[in-house]
Write a protein that holds these residues in place. Structure first.
Motif: not given
Length: 361
Positions: A123-127, A133-141, A152-158, A167-173
Motif C-alpha cells: 500500500x502507498x500510505x504516503x511515501x 493507492x488505498x482504492x486499488x489496494x482494497x480491490x487487489x487485496x 498467502x497475502x501479506x499486507x505491507x507498507x513503508x 514528525x507525526x507523519x509516521x502516525x499518519x501513515x
C-alpha cells in the motif's frame, strides 16, 4: 598486500537480528539487499539462516545468489519482479514477491504457477514511491485473497519519515494502513529499522530490519533511543608512511589543511575508492593504535592523512580504525553530512574478513 579491510562480526549481526525480532514481537525479514549493506550478503545470510524467518532482497539477482549459496529460507523480493518473465524464476525457486504496481498485479493474474505463490501486497500510505493507492489496494487485496494461485497475502507498507522522531507523519501513515487493512485478517508488515527502534506504538506481524542489523542507528547522534545495537563492521587499515610537517606547510590536494605548528602526519591506505567519504572534513575522528585522533587534509582516491603529532609510538604499520565501535559509522556519517546507509553500502575494494559467531541464544 594492501591493508585496507573490513572486519565483520557475525555474532553481532545475530544479536541485532534477535533484538529486532524481540522489539517487533513477531517475525522478522532480515534485509540483506545491496550485498547486506556492504557486509557480504552470502556470509551474512549464512550466519542468520538458523534463526531468520525470511530474508529481504531488492531484486531477483540478489535472491538467486542466496539460493545458489544454499540459503533455503524464504526470500522476499522487496521491489517485486521488474519484468513479467521473472515470474517463472520466482516460481521455480520458491521466492516471495512484493506486488506494488498495477502492472505487476496484472502480470501476476495472467501467470499460472506450478505451485501457489506467496505475495506481499504493498500500500502507498504516503511515501509515494511504490505501492497501490488505498482504492486499488482494497480491490487487489480481496482479489488476491480469493485467488487459488496465491498461497498467502501479506499486507505491507513503508514509512517515509520514521527516522524523524519529532514528525507525526509516521502516525499518519500508520492510520492510513490501519484503515486499508481493517477488514483483512491476514498478516501485516509495516515496521522498518527506525520504526522498530523509535516508534514502539506501531506494530505489525512482520518487521523488516535493515540498517539496525548492521549495528548502525538511523537517528541523529543525540536521539533518545534506549536500544543498544552491536556494530558489525570495523573498517580499518594501516599507516603506510609518516611525514614531519613544518608549521605553515599544507598536506594533500588543494592544500585544504595547513599545519599551524610542526606536526607528524600519518598516511593511511584508505581513500574514496574504498568507500571512505571524499568530503570528510578536517577533524573527522579515527583511531590510531587504539588512540583517538583526526583526519587532516582532503581524502584522495587511495589515501588519507591523519594527525599523529601526539602519538609518539605511531609509525608505519600502525593500525587505523575508520569506523566500528568507536568512532561509529553513524558518527562518521553525521560529521561527513551523509548517512550510515551510504557509508556502509558504498564500501568497495576492501576485503571483508569474518568473525564467526560463538553462540547466540
Amino acid at each position: 598486500m594492501r591493508p585496507a579491510r573490513a572486519l565483520i562480526d557475525l555474532g553481532a549481526l545475530q544479536r541485532n537480528y534477535l533484538l529486532a525480532r524481540q522489539l517487533g514481537g513477531g517475525k522478522a525479514v532480515a534485509v540483506v539487499k545491496a550485498d547486506a549493506y556492504g557486509h557480504g550478503a552470502v556470509r551474512c545470510a549464512q550466519a542468520l539462516a538458523p534463526m531468520a524467518d525470511a530474508f529481504g532482497v531488492a531484486c531477483i539477482e540478489e535472491a538467486l545468489e542466496l539460493r545458489e549459496a544454499g540459503i533455503d529460507n524464504p526470500i522476499l523480493l522487496l521491489e517485486g519482479f521488474l519484468e513479467a518473465d521473472e515470474l517463472p524464476l520466482i516460481d521455480a525457486h520458491g521466492l516471495w514477491t512484493v506486488v506494488a504496481s498495477p502492472w505487476q498485479l496484472t502480470a501476476l493474474t495472467d501467470y499460472t504457477p506450478r505451485t501457489p505463490l506467496t505475495v506481499w501486497l504493498k500500500l502507498d500510505s504516503g511515501m509515494h514511491r511504490l505501492g497501490l493507492s488505498p482504492a486499488q489496494f482494497g480491490e487487489a487485496l480481496q482479489a488476491l485473497s480469493r485467488d487459488p494461485k496465491i498461497a498467502s497475502v501479506t499486507a505491507m507498507s513503508h514509512l517515509a519519515r520514521a527516522d524523524e522522531l519529532d514528525s507525526d507523519f509516521s502516525a499518519t501513515q500508520h492510520a492510513v494502513f490501519e484503515a486499508a487493512t481493517r477488514d483483512f485478517d491476514g498478516p501485516t508488515s509495516f515496521n522498518n529499522s527506525p520504526a522498530l527502534l523509535g516508534w514502539p506504538g506501531i506494530r505489525s506481524d512482520w518487521v523488516r530490519p535493515g540498517l539496525m542489523l548492521y549495528g548502525a542507528s538511523p537517528f541523529p547522534l543525540d536521539a533518545p533511543i534506549p536500544h543498544v545495537l552491536s556494530p558489525v563492521m570495523q573498517l580499518e587499515s594501516r599507516l603506510i608512511a609518516v611525514r614531519d610537517l613544518p608549521a605553515g606547510e599544507a598536506v594533500g590536494y588543494g592544500a585544504r589543511f595547513t599545519a599551524p605548528a610542526p606536526m607528524r602526519i600519518g598516511v593511511v591506505a584508505m581513500g574514496y575508492a574504498d568507500g571512505y567519504p571524499q568530503l570528510a572534513p578536517n577533524g573527522t575522528p579515527v583511531l590510531v593504535d587504539g588512540q583517538p585522533t583526526r583526519t587532516v587534509g582532503r581524502v584522495s582516491m587511495d589515501m588519507l592523512t591523519v594527525d599523529i603529532t601526539a602519538l609518539a609510538k605511531a609509525d608505519v604499520g600502525s593500525r587505523v580504525v575508520l569506523w566500528g565501535s568507536r568512532p561509529s559509522a553513524t558518527e562518521v556519517a553525521h560529521i561527513c553530512q551523509t548517512s550510515p546507509y551510504a557509508l556502509l553500502c558504498g564500501l568497495k575494494r576492501v576485503a571483508c574478513l569474518y568473525r564467526d559467531p560463538e553462540s547466540v541464544g
